[in-house]
Design an enzyme around this catalytic site. Structure first.
Site, PDB file in Angstrom:
ATOM      1  N   ARG A  56      34.182  21.437  56.146  1.00 15.83           N
ATOM      2  CA  ARG A  56      34.233  22.902  55.967  1.00 15.83           C
ATOM      3  C   ARG A  56      34.969  23.548  57.138  1.00 15.83           C
ATOM      4  O   ARG A  56      35.676  24.550  56.972  1.00 15.83           O
ATOM      5  CB  ARG A  56      32.817  23.448  55.826  1.00 15.83           C
ATOM      6  CG  ARG A  56      32.150  22.988  54.530  1.00 15.83           C
ATOM      7  CD  ARG A  56      30.779  23.576  54.366  1.00 15.83           C
ATOM      8  NE  ARG A  56      30.877  25.029  54.270  1.00 15.83           N
ATOM      9  CZ  ARG A  56      29.814  25.803  54.479  1.00 15.83           C
ATOM     10  NH1 ARG A  56      28.653  25.278  54.831  1.00 15.83           N
ATOM     11  NH2 ARG A  56      29.928  27.116  54.366  1.00 15.83           N
ATOM     12  N   HIS A 106      24.042  33.381  59.591  1.00 18.95           N
ATOM     13  CA  HIS A 106      23.800  31.987  59.201  1.00 18.95           C
ATOM     14  C   HIS A 106      24.520  31.020  60.115  1.00 18.95           C
ATOM     15  O   HIS A 106      24.684  29.850  59.763  1.00 18.95           O
ATOM     16  CB  HIS A 106      24.226  31.761  57.746  1.00 18.95           C
ATOM     17  CG  HIS A 106      23.289  32.402  56.758  1.00 18.95           C
ATOM     18  ND1 HIS A 106      23.603  32.518  55.421  1.00 18.95           N
ATOM     19  CD2 HIS A 106      22.076  32.977  56.896  1.00 18.95           C
ATOM     20  CE1 HIS A 106      22.609  33.109  54.788  1.00 18.95           C
ATOM     21  NE2 HIS A 106      21.676  33.419  55.667  1.00 18.95           N
ATOM     22  N   CYS A 114      22.787  22.686  70.844  1.00 19.28           N
ATOM     23  CA  CYS A 114      22.011  21.525  71.300  1.00 19.28           C
ATOM     24  C   CYS A 114      20.608  21.590  70.707  1.00 19.28           C
ATOM     25  O   CYS A 114      19.902  22.600  70.881  1.00 19.28           O
ATOM     26  CB  CYS A 114      21.913  21.515  72.837  1.00 19.28           C
ATOM     27  SG  CYS A 114      20.842  20.197  73.435  1.00 19.28           S
ATOM     28  N   LEU A 199      32.566  40.421  41.850  1.00 20.32           N
ATOM     29  CA  LEU A 199      33.244  40.173  40.567  1.00 20.32           C
ATOM     30  C   LEU A 199      32.324  40.544  39.416  1.00 20.32           C
ATOM     31  O   LEU A 199      32.753  40.885  38.327  1.00 20.32           O
ATOM     32  CB  LEU A 199      33.607  38.681  40.436  1.00 20.32           C
ATOM     33  CG  LEU A 199      34.753  38.130  41.280  1.00 20.32           C
ATOM     34  CD1 LEU A 199      34.927  36.649  40.999  1.00 20.32           C
ATOM     35  CD2 LEU A 199      36.033  38.893  41.025  1.00 20.32           C
ATOM     36  N   GLU A 200      30.997  40.407  39.691  1.00 28.05           N
ATOM     37  CA  GLU A 200      29.990  40.654  38.652  1.00 28.05           C
ATOM     38  C   GLU A 200      28.705  41.054  39.358  1.00 28.05           C
ATOM     39  O   GLU A 200      28.556  40.796  40.565  1.00 28.05           O
ATOM     40  CB  GLU A 200      29.760  39.375  37.844  1.00 28.05           C
ATOM     41  CG  GLU A 200      29.284  38.228  38.712  1.00 28.05           C
ATOM     42  CD  GLU A 200      29.209  36.882  37.986  1.00 28.05           C
ATOM     43  OE1 GLU A 200      29.784  36.764  36.891  1.00 28.05           O
ATOM     44  OE2 GLU A 200      28.584  35.974  38.548  1.00 28.05           O
TER      45      GLU A 200
HETATM   46  N1  APR Z   1      35.832  38.783  45.049  1.00 31.50           N
HETATM   47  C1  APR Z   1      34.570  39.300  45.130  1.00 31.50           C
HETATM   48  N2  APR Z   1      33.444  38.562  44.914  1.00 31.50           N
HETATM   49  C2  APR Z   1      33.623  37.255  44.622  1.00 31.50           C
HETATM   50  C3  APR Z   1      34.896  36.654  44.522  1.00 31.50           C
HETATM   51  C4  APR Z   1      36.034  37.479  44.752  1.00 31.50           C
HETATM   52  N3  APR Z   1      37.271  37.010  44.676  1.00 31.50           N
HETATM   53  N4  APR Z   1      34.722  35.344  44.190  1.00 31.50           N
HETATM   54  C5  APR Z   1      33.390  35.144  44.097  1.00 31.50           C
HETATM   55  N5  APR Z   1      32.728  36.289  44.343  1.00 31.50           N
HETATM   56  C6  APR Z   1      31.270  36.491  44.375  1.00 31.50           C
HETATM   57  C7  APR Z   1      30.516  35.810  43.248  1.00 31.50           C
HETATM   58  O1  APR Z   1      30.453  36.647  42.095  1.00 31.50           O
HETATM   59  C8  APR Z   1      29.128  35.633  43.885  1.00 31.50           C
HETATM   60  O2  APR Z   1      28.331  36.792  43.697  1.00 31.50           O
HETATM   61  O3  APR Z   1      30.799  35.893  45.555  1.00 31.50           O
HETATM   62  C9  APR Z   1      29.440  35.481  45.373  1.00 31.50           C
HETATM   63  C10 APR Z   1      29.302  34.054  45.884  1.00 31.50           C
HETATM   64  O4  APR Z   1      27.941  33.709  45.772  1.00 31.50           O
HETATM   65  P1  APR Z   1      27.405  32.396  46.493  1.00 31.50           P
HETATM   66  O5  APR Z   1      28.329  31.252  46.196  1.00 31.50           O
HETATM   67  O6  APR Z   1      25.955  32.286  46.161  1.00 31.50           O
HETATM   68  O7  APR Z   1      27.587  32.707  48.060  1.00 31.50           O
HETATM   69  P2  APR Z   1      26.650  33.581  48.994  1.00 31.50           P
HETATM   70  O8  APR Z   1      26.026  34.719  48.230  1.00 31.50           O
HETATM   71  O9  APR Z   1      27.443  33.926  50.185  1.00 31.50           O
HETATM   72  O10 APR Z   1      25.490  32.533  49.410  1.00 31.50           O
HETATM   73  C11 APR Z   1      24.551  33.012  50.355  1.00 31.50           C
HETATM   74  O11 APR Z   1      23.545  30.814  50.400  1.00 31.50           O
HETATM   75  O12 APR Z   1      23.837  28.563  50.405  1.00 31.50           O
HETATM   76  C12 APR Z   1      23.545  29.637  51.191  1.00 31.50           C
HETATM   77  O13 APR Z   1      23.889  29.816  53.488  1.00 31.50           O
HETATM   78  C13 APR Z   1      24.562  29.807  52.272  1.00 31.50           C
HETATM   79  O14 APR Z   1      25.419  31.856  53.220  1.00 31.50           O
HETATM   80  C14 APR Z   1      25.163  31.168  51.999  1.00 31.50           C
HETATM   81  C15 APR Z   1      24.083  31.856  51.197  1.00 31.50           C
END
Ligand code: APR
Length: 231
Positions: A56, A106, A114, A199-200
């Site tokens: 990553r 996070h 450490c 996006l949703e």
């Molecule tokens: N523009 C706007 N929103 C977007 C886009 C885009 N181009 N692409 C994806 N998304 C949105 C999706 O609709 C979704 O709501 O981003 C979000 C991604 O969701 P997750 O994959 O669940 O990521 P996140 O919410 O950051 O996860 C939170 O979960 O696993 C843990 O520690 C990890 O920080 C992370 C936390």
């Protein structure tokens, strides 16, 4: 409006080519969370965890900040009041996009921690298992990432800022993970206006007074323009 608190998630970095977590082909479809994002997973197989974050870190190093990251940095520079950016992301695209008033709740890929003395130092691009701590020499170096079951960073400061917010905006986060998913309720309780940009609708989308749907590289710059024009 004086104080804006913004929460970002993986969606703001998606258009920079960084995978999100819960998309059908996302990180949690490729890796078991318990194997690579828990203290138990690290104890059980540190090499697997170190390799996961090395991958990553390499992806983030290849990526570039996008128009959404840059728009938030512009907002921080040009808005007359205070803008605090709280990110769940561990990439450094907000910093490289110009944001300064930033909390990585996070953790961060570019930081090493450490496990024995809590010392932090800049992580090399590729970390190795049982690397020794530059301060206490214990062979307990780990990625400075907050894993499931661990306490996110700077929560007191975040809740203090939410209690003073006039506007809370969540961008590109699915609202599945607490405490971040609870920030909108906290901000609304303090009387802040609330806006979700995604996006949703997220899992907590119904708790936001307003929503802007569309890709972050389009919606975030447009929203920043509107705030700076109205200010
Ligand atoms: N523009 C706007 N929103 C977007 C886009 C885009 N181009 N692409 C994806 N998304 C949105 C999706 O609709 C979704 O709501 O981003 C979000 C991604 O969701 P997750 O994959 O669940 O990521 P996140 O919410 O950051 O996860 C939170 O979960 O696993 C843990 O520690 C990890 O920080 C992370 C936390």
């Amino acid at each position: 409006m004086r104080n804006i608190v913004i929460l970002t998630g993986a969606g703001i970095s998606a258009e920079s080519g960084i995978e999100t977590f819960r998309a059908d082909t996302g990180l949690w479809a490729q890796h078991r969370v318990e194997d690579v994002a828990t203290p138990e997973g690290f104890e059980h197989d540190p090499a697997k965890v170190v390799a996961f974050y090395n991958g990553r870190r390499a992806d983030a190093a290849q990526a570039e900040p996008n128009a959404a990251h840059k728009a938030l940095a512009r907002l921080e520079r040009e808005f007359a009041g205070d803008v605090l950016l709280v990110t769940q992301n561990v990439d450094d695209l907000h910093e490289r996009g110009g944001s300064r008033n930033l909390i990585h709740m996070h953790g961060a890929l570019n930081s090493a921690l450490c496990g024995a003395c809590d010392h932090r130092w800049p992580a090399p691009l590729q970390m190795h298992v049982a690397e020794s701590c530059p301060r206490c020499a214990a062979p307990r170096a780990r990625p400075d990432i907050v894993w499931f079951g661990e306490m996110p960073y700077e929560m007191d400061r975040i809740f203090a800022e939410l209690s003073q917010a006039d506007l809370f905006v969540a961008i590109g986060t699915s609202g599945n993970v607490y405490p971040a998913a609870g920030f909108v309720a906290e901000a609304a309780r303090a009387g802040a206006a609330t806006l979700e940009i995604n996006l949703e609708p997220s899992a907590v989308g119904s708790q936001f007074a307003k929503a802007l749907m569309g890709p972050a590289t389009q919606t975030v710059p447009a929203w920043v323009d509107s705030v700076l024009t109205d200010a």
